[in-house]
Design an enzyme around this catalytic site. Structure first.
Site, PDB file in Angstrom:
ATOM      1  N   HIS A   7      -5.113  -0.613   0.705  1.00 57.09           N
ATOM      2  CA  HIS A   7      -5.459  -1.569   1.765  1.00 57.09           C
ATOM      3  C   HIS A   7      -6.441  -0.932   2.722  1.00 57.09           C
ATOM      4  O   HIS A   7      -6.360   0.258   3.017  1.00 57.09           O
ATOM      5  CB  HIS A   7      -4.211  -2.019   2.535  1.00 57.09           C
ATOM      6  CG  HIS A   7      -3.385  -0.886   3.073  1.00 57.09           C
ATOM      7  ND1 HIS A   7      -2.489  -0.194   2.297  1.00 57.09           N
ATOM      8  CD2 HIS A   7      -3.344  -0.316   4.296  1.00 57.09           C
ATOM      9  CE1 HIS A   7      -1.927   0.750   3.022  1.00 57.09           C
ATOM     10  NE2 HIS A   7      -2.426   0.706   4.236  1.00 57.09           N
ATOM     11  N   PHE A   8      -7.363  -1.730   3.206  1.00 55.32           N
ATOM     12  CA  PHE A   8      -8.264  -1.310   4.278  1.00 55.32           C
ATOM     13  C   PHE A   8      -7.764  -1.899   5.584  1.00 55.32           C
ATOM     14  O   PHE A   8      -7.360  -3.065   5.627  1.00 55.32           O
ATOM     15  CB  PHE A   8      -9.695  -1.799   4.019  1.00 55.32           C
ATOM     16  CG  PHE A   8     -10.448  -0.964   3.030  1.00 55.32           C
ATOM     17  CD1 PHE A   8     -11.245   0.095   3.451  1.00 55.32           C
ATOM     18  CD2 PHE A   8     -10.348  -1.224   1.678  1.00 55.32           C
ATOM     19  CE1 PHE A   8     -11.938   0.877   2.540  1.00 55.32           C
ATOM     20  CE2 PHE A   8     -11.038  -0.447   0.750  1.00 55.32           C
ATOM     21  CZ  PHE A   8     -11.836   0.608   1.188  1.00 55.32           C
ATOM     22  N   HIS A   9      -7.789  -1.057   6.623  1.00 52.31           N
ATOM     23  CA  HIS A   9      -7.481  -1.528   7.974  1.00 52.31           C
ATOM     24  C   HIS A   9      -8.798  -1.946   8.624  1.00 52.31           C
ATOM     25  O   HIS A   9      -9.796  -1.223   8.534  1.00 52.31           O
ATOM     26  CB  HIS A   9      -6.909  -0.389   8.829  1.00 52.31           C
ATOM     27  CG  HIS A   9      -5.614   0.162   8.347  1.00 52.31           C
ATOM     28  ND1 HIS A   9      -4.421  -0.103   8.985  1.00 52.31           N
ATOM     29  CD2 HIS A   9      -5.308   0.987   7.318  1.00 52.31           C
ATOM     30  CE1 HIS A   9      -3.439   0.539   8.363  1.00 52.31           C
ATOM     31  NE2 HIS A   9      -3.955   1.215   7.344  1.00 52.31           N
ATOM     32  N   ASN A  18      -6.290   4.833   4.312  1.00 48.69           N
ATOM     33  CA  ASN A  18      -5.483   6.043   4.209  1.00 48.69           C
ATOM     34  C   ASN A  18      -5.060   6.200   2.754  1.00 48.69           C
ATOM     35  O   ASN A  18      -4.424   5.297   2.199  1.00 48.69           O
ATOM     36  CB  ASN A  18      -4.246   5.942   5.108  1.00 48.69           C
ATOM     37  CG  ASN A  18      -4.611   5.753   6.567  1.00 48.69           C
ATOM     38  OD1 ASN A  18      -5.612   6.289   7.034  1.00 48.69           O
ATOM     39  ND2 ASN A  18      -3.822   4.987   7.294  1.00 48.69           N
ATOM     40  N   GLN A  38      -0.820   7.426   4.569  1.00 48.23           N
ATOM     41  CA  GLN A  38      -0.500   6.190   3.846  1.00 48.23           C
ATOM     42  C   GLN A  38       1.009   6.008   3.797  1.00 48.23           C
ATOM     43  O   GLN A  38       1.736   6.927   3.389  1.00 48.23           O
ATOM     44  CB  GLN A  38      -1.069   6.246   2.419  1.00 48.23           C
ATOM     45  CG  GLN A  38      -0.943   4.915   1.675  1.00 48.23           C
ATOM     46  CD  GLN A  38      -1.640   4.923   0.312  1.00 48.23           C
ATOM     47  OE1 GLN A  38      -2.043   5.969  -0.189  1.00 48.23           O
ATOM     48  NE2 GLN A  38      -1.754   3.754  -0.284  1.00 48.23           N
ATOM     49  N   ASP A  52      -1.814  -7.065  10.536  1.00 51.81           N
ATOM     50  CA  ASP A  52      -0.875  -5.942  10.465  1.00 51.81           C
ATOM     51  C   ASP A  52       0.337  -6.265  11.339  1.00 51.81           C
ATOM     52  O   ASP A  52       0.202  -6.779  12.441  1.00 51.81           O
ATOM     53  CB  ASP A  52      -1.564  -4.664  10.953  1.00 51.81           C
ATOM     54  CG  ASP A  52      -0.776  -3.412  10.585  1.00 51.81           C
ATOM     55  OD1 ASP A  52      -1.277  -2.622   9.772  1.00 51.81           O
ATOM     56  OD2 ASP A  52       0.348  -3.226  11.117  1.00 51.81           O
TER      57      ASP A  52
HETATM   58  P1  5GP Z   1      -0.942   2.809   5.999  1.00 48.44           P
HETATM   59  O1  5GP Z   1      -0.430   3.862   6.948  1.00 48.44           O
HETATM   60  O2  5GP Z   1      -0.180   2.794   4.689  1.00 48.44           O
HETATM   61  O3  5GP Z   1      -2.421   2.901   5.804  1.00 48.44           O
HETATM   62  O4  5GP Z   1      -0.712   1.442   6.749  1.00 48.44           O
HETATM   63  C1  5GP Z   1       0.220   0.480   6.368  1.00 48.44           C
HETATM   64  C2  5GP Z   1       0.165  -0.603   7.409  1.00 48.44           C
HETATM   65  O5  5GP Z   1       0.939  -1.695   6.948  1.00 48.44           O
HETATM   66  C3  5GP Z   1       0.760  -0.181   8.778  1.00 48.44           C
HETATM   67  O6  5GP Z   1      -0.243  -0.341   9.790  1.00 48.44           O
HETATM   68  C4  5GP Z   1       1.941  -1.136   8.970  1.00 48.44           C
HETATM   69  O7  5GP Z   1       2.063  -1.551  10.320  1.00 48.44           O
HETATM   70  C5  5GP Z   1       1.606  -2.276   8.037  1.00 48.44           C
HETATM   71  N1  5GP Z   1       2.777  -2.939   7.458  1.00 48.44           N
HETATM   72  C6  5GP Z   1       3.856  -2.355   6.912  1.00 48.44           C
HETATM   73  N2  5GP Z   1       4.721  -3.283   6.414  1.00 48.44           N
HETATM   74  C7  5GP Z   1       4.125  -4.477   6.665  1.00 48.44           C
HETATM   75  C8  5GP Z   1       4.516  -5.832   6.378  1.00 48.44           C
HETATM   76  O8  5GP Z   1       5.581  -6.111   5.805  1.00 48.44           O
HETATM   77  N3  5GP Z   1       3.664  -6.819   6.762  1.00 48.44           N
HETATM   78  C9  5GP Z   1       2.489  -6.536   7.403  1.00 48.44           C
HETATM   79  N4  5GP Z   1       1.716  -7.581   7.755  1.00 48.44           N
HETATM   80  N5  5GP Z   1       2.088  -5.285   7.678  1.00 48.44           N
HETATM   81  C10 5GP Z   1       2.893  -4.266   7.315  1.00 48.44           C
END
Ligand code: 5GP
Ligand code: ZN
Length: 141
Positions: free
Chosen positions: A105-107, A92, A99, A38
């Site tokens: 995506h899974f964190h 999320n 989200q 991330d």
């Molecule tokens: P969400 O809130 O949608 O579940 O999480 C999206 C995640 O993607 C966030 O933790 C954010 O830091 C990460 N993220 C957003 N843009 C990029 C990117 O261009 N590259 C990477 N590696 N992570 C990203």
């Protein structure tokens, strides 16, 4: 190549990463999935596991991609123990759930005893030197 269901070319950053048109610190990749760090980690080693096929939610994916995603999650949950024994696995789904990237995506978030990794001090961008160190620590055995 992004899947036919993907939004207009370049619109989805995770499709771009999956297609290697955008950079990422990749930890694992196979035909259907990819795992990468991330960009704004909650904790050191926070990474994401995604299907290469575009879909906003898990339920948008064909069963084969769901199964492939779970296999990669299992593989990476075993690997994350090299950083910390405990971790969060999170997804999320939708704006109200937090989200911000609409490609499922899974964190996987290693836990080191922080009080609450989801409301931490301000998150700072990943640093290249540490990113490379984490990639080495999580490299295939
Ligand atoms: P969400 O809130 O949608 O579940 O999480 C999206 C995640 O993607 C966030 O933790 C954010 O830091 C990460 N993220 C957003 N843009 C990029 C990117 O261009 N590259 C990477 N590696 N992570 C990203
Ligand atoms: Zn996408």
């Amino acid at each position: 190549m992004p899947s036919p269901e993907a939004p207009a070319s370049g619109a989805c950053i995770f499709c771009e990463i999956a297609a290697h048109r955008a950079p990422s610190y990749t930890l694992y990749e196979d035909a259907e999935t990819i795992a990468f760090l991330d960009l704004f980690p909650f904790t050191r080693g926070h990474f994401l596991v995604i299907p290469k096929r575009h879909g906003e939610r898990l339920t948008d994916l064909p069963e084969g991609d769901q199964n492939a995603l779970l296999r990669t999650i299992d593989r990476m949950c075993r690997r994350v123990g090299r950083l910390a024994p405990d971790y969060n696995l999170a997804l999320n789904a939708g704006v109200a759930a937090g989200q911000i990237v609409f490609h499922v995506h899974f964190h996987i978030i290693p836990r080191y005893g922080e009080s609450n990794p989801f409301h931490p001090r301000q998150r700072t961008a990943i640093e290249e030197q540490d990113a490379r160190a984490v990639v080495a620590e999580l490299a295939p055995p």
